[in-house]
Scaffold this motif. Structure first.
Motif, PDB file in Angstrom:
ATOM      1  N   VAL A   3       1.025  -1.187   0.000  1.00  0.00           N
ATOM      2  CA  VAL A   3      -0.183   0.009   0.022  1.00  0.00           C
ATOM      3  C   VAL A   3       0.848   1.320   0.221  1.00  0.00           C
ATOM      4  CG1 VAL A   3      -1.810   1.320   1.219  1.00  0.00           C
ATOM      5  CG2 VAL A   3      -1.855  -1.084   1.045  1.00  0.00           C
ATOM      6  N   ALA A   4       1.928   1.330   0.973  1.00  0.00           N
ATOM      7  CA  ALA A   4       2.710   2.523   0.883  1.00  0.00           C
ATOM      8  C   ALA A   4       3.516   2.723  -0.105  1.00  0.00           C
ATOM      9  CB  ALA A   4       3.769   2.246   2.233  1.00  0.00           C
ATOM     10  N   SER A   5       3.862   1.613  -1.120  1.00  0.00           N
ATOM     11  CA  SER A   5       4.570   1.842  -2.294  1.00  0.00           C
ATOM     12  C   SER A   5       3.822   2.562  -3.511  1.00  0.00           C
ATOM     13  CB  SER A   5       5.088   0.317  -2.774  1.00  0.00           C
ATOM     14  OG  SER A   5       5.879  -0.331  -1.964  1.00  0.00           O
ATOM     15  N   GLY A  14     -10.147   4.156   0.973  1.00  0.00           N
ATOM     16  CA  GLY A  14     -10.509   2.820   0.348  1.00  0.00           C
ATOM     17  C   GLY A  14     -11.009   1.716   1.335  1.00  0.00           C
ATOM     18  N   SER A  15     -11.282   2.169   2.621  1.00  0.00           N
ATOM     19  CA  SER A  15     -11.722   1.115   3.506  1.00  0.00           C
ATOM     20  C   SER A  15     -12.502  -0.046   2.907  1.00  0.00           C
ATOM     21  CB  SER A  15     -12.160   1.617   4.698  1.00  0.00           C
ATOM     22  OG  SER A  15     -11.276   2.549   5.322  1.00  0.00           O
ATOM     23  N   ARG A  16     -13.805   0.559   2.238  1.00  0.00           N
ATOM     24  CA  ARG A  16     -14.755  -0.232   1.905  1.00  0.00           C
ATOM     25  C   ARG A  16     -14.204  -1.454   0.784  1.00  0.00           C
ATOM     26  NH1 ARG A  16     -18.890   3.837   0.018  1.00  0.00           N
ATOM     27  NH2 ARG A  16     -18.067   4.606   2.104  1.00  0.00           N
ATOM     28  N   ARG A  17     -13.042  -1.131   0.208  1.00  0.00           N
ATOM     29  CA  ARG A  17     -12.565  -2.054  -0.953  1.00  0.00           C
ATOM     30  C   ARG A  17     -11.629  -3.159  -0.405  1.00  0.00           C
ATOM     31  NH1 ARG A  17     -16.475  -0.760  -4.301  1.00  0.00           N
ATOM     32  NH2 ARG A  17     -16.259   1.600  -5.182  1.00  0.00           N
ATOM     33  N   THR A  18     -11.504  -3.266   1.024  1.00  0.00           N
ATOM     34  CA  THR A  18     -10.590  -4.176   1.296  1.00  0.00           C
ATOM     35  C   THR A  18     -10.753  -4.667   2.914  1.00  0.00           C
ATOM     36  OG1 THR A  18      -8.104  -4.627   1.855  1.00  0.00           O
ATOM     37  CG2 THR A  18      -8.916  -2.549   2.682  1.00  0.00           C
ATOM     38  N   HIS A  19     -10.413  -5.826   3.154  1.00  0.00           N
ATOM     39  CA  HIS A  19     -10.746  -6.412   4.485  1.00  0.00           C
ATOM     40  C   HIS A  19     -10.698  -5.429   5.604  1.00  0.00           C
ATOM     41  CE1 HIS A  19     -10.040  -8.567   8.192  1.00  0.00           C
ATOM     42  NE2 HIS A  19     -10.610  -9.604   7.711  1.00  0.00           N
ATOM     43  N   GLU A  20     -11.770  -5.370   6.430  1.00  0.00           N
ATOM     44  CA  GLU A  20     -11.805  -4.341   7.487  1.00  0.00           C
ATOM     45  C   GLU A  20     -10.715  -4.057   8.387  1.00  0.00           C
ATOM     46  OE1 GLU A  20     -13.237  -7.304   7.634  1.00  0.00           O
ATOM     47  OE2 GLU A  20     -13.340  -8.263   9.468  1.00  0.00           O
ATOM     48  N   VAL A  43      -7.702  -0.499   8.164  1.00  0.00           N
ATOM     49  CA  VAL A  43      -6.952   0.267   9.018  1.00  0.00           C
ATOM     50  C   VAL A  43      -5.420   0.282   8.977  1.00  0.00           C
ATOM     51  CG1 VAL A  43      -6.852   0.618  11.641  1.00  0.00           C
ATOM     52  CG2 VAL A  43      -8.630  -0.362  10.730  1.00  0.00           C
ATOM     53  N   ALA A  44      -4.726  -0.707   8.357  1.00  0.00           N
ATOM     54  CA  ALA A  44      -3.411  -0.683   8.254  1.00  0.00           C
ATOM     55  C   ALA A  44      -3.087   0.097   6.981  1.00  0.00           C
ATOM     56  CB  ALA A  44      -3.131  -2.128   8.095  1.00  0.00           C
ATOM     57  N   ALA A  45      -3.994   0.115   6.027  1.00  0.00           N
ATOM     58  CA  ALA A  45      -3.748   0.693   4.623  1.00  0.00           C
ATOM     59  C   ALA A  45      -3.658   2.274   4.858  1.00  0.00           C
ATOM     60  CB  ALA A  45      -4.763   0.296   3.523  1.00  0.00           C
ATOM     61  N   ALA A  46      -4.729   2.751   5.801  1.00  0.00           N
ATOM     62  CA  ALA A  46      -4.834   4.027   6.206  1.00  0.00           C
ATOM     63  C   ALA A  46      -3.482   4.619   6.764  1.00  0.00           C
ATOM     64  CB  ALA A  46      -6.089   4.375   7.115  1.00  0.00           C
ATOM     65  N   LEU A  47      -3.011   3.803   7.589  1.00  0.00           N
ATOM     66  CA  LEU A  47      -1.573   4.161   8.174  1.00  0.00           C
ATOM     67  C   LEU A  47      -0.432   4.074   7.104  1.00  0.00           C
ATOM     68  CD1 LEU A  47       0.340   4.524  10.855  1.00  0.00           C
ATOM     69  CD2 LEU A  47       0.398   2.086  11.041  1.00  0.00           C
ATOM     70  N   ASP A  99      -8.088  20.617  -6.282  1.00  0.00           N
ATOM     71  CA  ASP A  99      -7.360  20.967  -4.911  1.00  0.00           C
ATOM     72  C   ASP A  99      -7.046  19.869  -3.866  1.00  0.00           C
ATOM     73  OD1 ASP A  99      -7.661  24.008  -5.176  1.00  0.00           O
ATOM     74  OD2 ASP A  99      -9.610  23.282  -5.640  1.00  0.00           O
ATOM     75  N   GLY A 100      -7.912  18.724  -4.191  1.00  0.00           N
ATOM     76  CA  GLY A 100      -7.608  17.476  -3.411  1.00  0.00           C
ATOM     77  C   GLY A 100      -7.939  16.209  -4.052  1.00  0.00           C
ATOM     78  N   TYR A 101      -7.345  15.008  -3.717  1.00  0.00           N
ATOM     79  CA  TYR A 101      -7.692  13.680  -4.432  1.00  0.00           C
ATOM     80  C   TYR A 101      -7.945  12.907  -3.296  1.00  0.00           C
ATOM     81  CZ  TYR A 101      -4.606  15.580  -8.332  1.00  0.00           C
ATOM     82  OH  TYR A 101      -4.055  16.403  -9.056  1.00  0.00           O
ATOM     83  N   GLY A 102      -9.171  12.254  -3.366  1.00  0.00           N
ATOM     84  CA  GLY A 102      -9.645  11.165  -2.612  1.00  0.00           C
ATOM     85  C   GLY A 102      -9.229   9.870  -3.286  1.00  0.00           C
ATOM     86  N   VAL A 103      -8.607   9.022  -2.779  1.00  0.00           N
ATOM     87  CA  VAL A 103      -8.215   7.611  -3.165  1.00  0.00           C
ATOM     88  C   VAL A 103      -8.509   6.562  -2.668  1.00  0.00           C
ATOM     89  CG1 VAL A 103      -6.477   6.424  -4.682  1.00  0.00           C
ATOM     90  CG2 VAL A 103      -5.978   8.881  -4.147  1.00  0.00           C
ATOM     91  N   GLY A 104      -9.146   5.496  -3.291  1.00  0.00           N
ATOM     92  CA  GLY A 104      -9.817   4.340  -2.494  1.00  0.00           C
ATOM     93  C   GLY A 104      -9.101   3.074  -3.164  1.00  0.00           C
ATOM     94  N   THR A 105     -10.145   2.503  -4.060  1.00  0.00           N
ATOM     95  CA  THR A 105      -9.536   1.240  -4.466  1.00  0.00           C
ATOM     96  C   THR A 105      -8.214   0.818  -4.751  1.00  0.00           C
ATOM     97  OG1 THR A 105     -11.693   0.907  -5.330  1.00  0.00           O
ATOM     98  CG2 THR A 105     -10.339  -0.612  -6.137  1.00  0.00           C
ATOM     99  N   SER A 106      -7.495   1.607  -5.626  1.00  0.00           N
ATOM    100  CA  SER A 106      -6.307   1.478  -6.236  1.00  0.00           C
ATOM    101  C   SER A 106      -5.168   1.619  -5.123  1.00  0.00           C
ATOM    102  CB  SER A 106      -5.935   2.483  -7.321  1.00  0.00           C
ATOM    103  OG  SER A 106      -5.909   3.592  -6.777  1.00  0.00           O
ATOM    104  N   LEU A 107      -5.554   2.308  -4.160  1.00  0.00           N
ATOM    105  CA  LEU A 107      -4.759   2.630  -2.953  1.00  0.00           C
ATOM    106  C   LEU A 107      -4.595   1.255  -2.084  1.00  0.00           C
ATOM    107  CD1 LEU A 107      -2.613   4.581  -1.211  1.00  0.00           C
ATOM    108  CD2 LEU A 107      -4.680   4.531   0.175  1.00  0.00           C
ATOM    109  N   VAL A 108      -6.029   0.776  -1.689  1.00  0.00           N
ATOM    110  CA  VAL A 108      -5.736  -0.212  -0.779  1.00  0.00           C
ATOM    111  C   VAL A 108      -5.441  -1.456  -1.412  1.00  0.00           C
ATOM    112  CG1 VAL A 108      -7.381   0.923   0.794  1.00  0.00           C
ATOM    113  CG2 VAL A 108      -8.122  -0.669  -1.177  1.00  0.00           C
ATOM    114  N   THR A 109      -5.371  -1.673  -2.566  1.00  0.00           N
ATOM    115  CA  THR A 109      -4.974  -3.045  -3.487  1.00  0.00           C
ATOM    116  C   THR A 109      -3.630  -2.692  -4.097  1.00  0.00           C
ATOM    117  OG1 THR A 109      -6.079  -1.906  -5.538  1.00  0.00           O
ATOM    118  CG2 THR A 109      -7.364  -3.491  -4.002  1.00  0.00           C
ATOM    119  N   GLY A 110      -3.005  -1.603  -3.667  1.00  0.00           N
ATOM    120  CA  GLY A 110      -1.627  -1.491  -4.236  1.00  0.00           C
ATOM    121  C   GLY A 110      -1.286  -1.177  -5.629  1.00  0.00           C
TER     122      GLY A 110
END
Lengths: 444, 444
Positions: free
Chosen positions: A136-138, A156-162, A166-170, A298-309
């Motif tokens: 995720v960090a990469s 991206g919480s909703r797109r990955t295991h619950e 939490v770990a993806a957010a960190l 002015d800002g980007y909200g990122v979900g699926t692609s973030l939490v799935t690397g």
């Protein structure tokens, strides 16, 4: 999350333990290393995350009554092994790359020195944590690099295991994200959270105006209104009609974002709302973020692609025995010999070789002995655990600062999104007899 | 895992709650549905998993002191909202597809009826669980289908978040896997676990013979020996030299598996070990499993590709408000209008239309009213929660049996690994004014 992590383990680690306890090899001093043989295809660098989570997991790695009872009921291991496990405490040493550090093929991201028995048990949980969080960090780092000064919001919480969420957010925060939507991550790690409203909130109300008015009454004019439930231009008109130019932001979650953002910016400006920001969401990834650079966003909200690397949900880290004690007490390098999965035996050390002006040039790995610092290099392995005591914790803020600093050392082309070789080559010093499998192709 | 799941929630769900509590719309009766707009590209069907985990999470969805304290400290929502949350209990109804059920584009996998306030809060945790678990089960089902009667062993824990690993083991089991390497999954869900030894165990010993002897002493001749640390042919000779023909199995984790398996089979047979099985591991996926069908292989260990959904780590399930009460008490369908993310308003019902011989033909979705069963159809929505009481739990064994049964209903071409359309089309009955976005292209 105070429960034991001891069963987050593969069955075979315990059967290996039983056999090695019985034949006496369990006590042989061993060095296990965690590394990636390669980066995901085309990636220029990887980002380490999960190290602090790993230390937390180590602290909770205890075979409590529940775990021992399970092992007995299932007959996974014998009584002698269960007795040994009930007393398990890690008493060895661990050095590793810090959260936020950059890694390359062959980087010894984690070096674990302990008895075979103590170290082999940690394989699965260590790999799980670092493989997930670093993936995720990469991906996140490429996004924040291309977002430049514009904030990235993790959603991206909703797109990955619950719990992955939490770990993806960190992990995203470590790689430069500004906020997360995930409340548990905000609570557990103290990182900032944000969020306002979904389409359901507009649909719940009899009119869009009712929904906007309600949200502004509750959250103030500085809130972000979601304007694409029905007609964007009409929604923007309605929104500014209610708040005047003080509206904090509008969010666009569908449509052709580059052109839509331009239209909305013009409309907002024409209505006098020159300071109202535009936040875009909707399946963004690093490529879309790069494509939106010229748009008035002015800002980007990122979900699926973030939490799935972003196409690479795992890092390919492996955990390998690279050295172990012989019957007469010497430490010897060991490595599997099969042709398609090469490992280099021997304990590793690592420096990032830098030019006099501080630009990263080589991932320099010493085999069996530390490489020589030529004066501008940076030591990469930090003490994390000493004789069983955790010494290497860092805060998410420190990790983020570290990441942005060390990313800045990379040659500028490291930010390229086109597929290519790692940004710097991996080179080895010291004694080792294997051919070097980690050099970028251009160096072979 | 008895802790609260309440903060596994996006920030905006709570701000929407605050605004709707203040304006009175929070109490409007609402229907939220969870569905996928499409399958991952080329997939013929999807498999539902996570429903029982979702019911567990619902049971633990309580805003305890820790959660309320966090919301107060951070000022996420106001005092009135926190007071409401402290009393939160879900009192509505949930119907859904069972664990192991097949789904298609538009299938109403979950239908949640409650007040807006009660239902909106569950969005993130429900999506997290079903998006993850169903992605794994969908990949796993293709693997077990192609494995035929040969057992599949789940061993991907190290490649995914440590808690995702536990859920992935369960999801794989639901889709027909025989065992898992993950001990926590074995404990938590009662599914069978298995495992023997890694390369490190061979490398720890002075000779391969020492390692094999130690493992056999500990685990018996029925164990599985890993034979590719040095030279496979030599290892097989050594192994059978120790055990004779009673060796349970050998494991191959590298090399060109189809040809290697053939060579090892010949060698084992020549040594009289005709009953010794061959287990293959090493980055297998459904395509490799299919390619290995003609090879003399007795079992498949699958890791990375399983836990990452074989290229599709998330299902794309969304959770949308499809109907809600008006000010005068009527329930009206609602839907977002943006052109690229179409939803069909109105509560859904679902039947699998089957031919007289029991072959699935159509995913038949009733909008606003149940479709008419023509006599051979199968009802897909099961009661899961009634007036807040959980009524729909099933065991992993029941879910696996259900999956294998309903997969058998699919037309034979549903097993094809080549890219194509969903195995059966989705059709709608009842009142709805949106054009049908879920038909396979060939039906448009």
């Amino acid at each position: 999350m105070t429960h034991s992590t001891a069963l987050l383990t593969d069955h075979y680690e315990l059967t290996m333990l039983q056999a090695s306890l019985a034949d006496g090899t369990a006590q042989r001093r061993s060095v296990f290393e965690l590394f990636a043989r390669r980066l995901p295809e085309g990636r220029r660098y990887g980002v380490v995350a999960g190290v602090n989570r790993l230390l937390d997991a180590l602290e909770r790695f205890r075979f409590d009554e529940r775990a021992i009872g399970f092992l007995a009921d299932r007959g996974v291991v014998d009584q002698a092994t269960r007795d040994w496990l009930a007393e398990y405490r890690f008493t060895g040493d661990i050095a590793g790359y810090a959260d936020g550090e950059i890694f390359f093929p062959g980087s010894p991201v984690l070096v674990v020195e302990a008895s075979f028995a103590e170290a082999v048990l940690l394989e699965t949980v260590f790999l799980s944590i670092l493989n997930h969080d670093s993936a995720v960090a990469s991906a996140a780092s490429r996004m924040t690099w291309w977002a430049g000064g514009r904030p990235c919001i993790e959603m991206g919480s909703r797109r990955t295991h619950e719990e992955s969420a939490v770990a993806a957010a960190l992990s995203a925060y470590i790689a430069g994200f500004a906020t997360t939507s995930n409340l548990e991550a905000a609570h557990r790690y103290g990182i900032p959270s944000a969020g306002t409203a979904a389409h359901s909130f507009t649909l719940l109300h009899d009119t869009e105006r009712d929904a906007f008015t309600s949200q502004i009454d509750a959250l103030g004019k500085g809130t972000t209104l979601l304007v694409d439930t029905y007609d964007v231009a009409e929604a923007v008109r309605t929104a500014i009609g209610i708040t005047g130019p003080e509206l904090g932001a509008v969010r666009l979650d569908s449509g052709d974002l580059p052109s839509l953002a331009g239209q909305v910016r013009e409309q907002l400006d024409a209505l006098g709302a020159t300071k109202t920001r535009i936040i875009v969401t909707s399946d963004l990834d690093e490529y879309q973020i790069a494509a939106l650079a010229p748009a008035p966003v002015d800002g980007y909200g990122v979900g699926t692609s973030l939490v799935t690397g972003s196409g690479h949900p795992t890092c390919g880290f492996v955990y390998k025995l690279v050295a172990r004690e012989t019957a007469d007490g010497a430490l010897v390098p060991v490595a599997k010999k099969s042709p398609d999965k090469i490992s280099i035996g021997g304990r590793k050390y690592a420096l990032r070789r830098r030019s006099a002006s501080g630009v990263a040039e080589v991932e320099l790995i010493g085999v069996g002995e530390p490489p020589v610092d030529d004066g501008d290099d940076r030591e990469l392995l930090k003490p994390l655990v000493e004789a069983g005591k955790i010494v290497g914790r860092t805060t998410p803020e420190e990790s983020q600062i570290h990441h942005l600093k060390v990313r800045d050392e990379l040659p500028r082309y490291a930010s390229q999104l086109s597929r290519g070789e790692p940004a710097i080559p991996t080179e080895y010093s010291g004694d080792h007899d294997a051919r070097n499998p980690f050099l970028p192709r251009s160096h072979m």
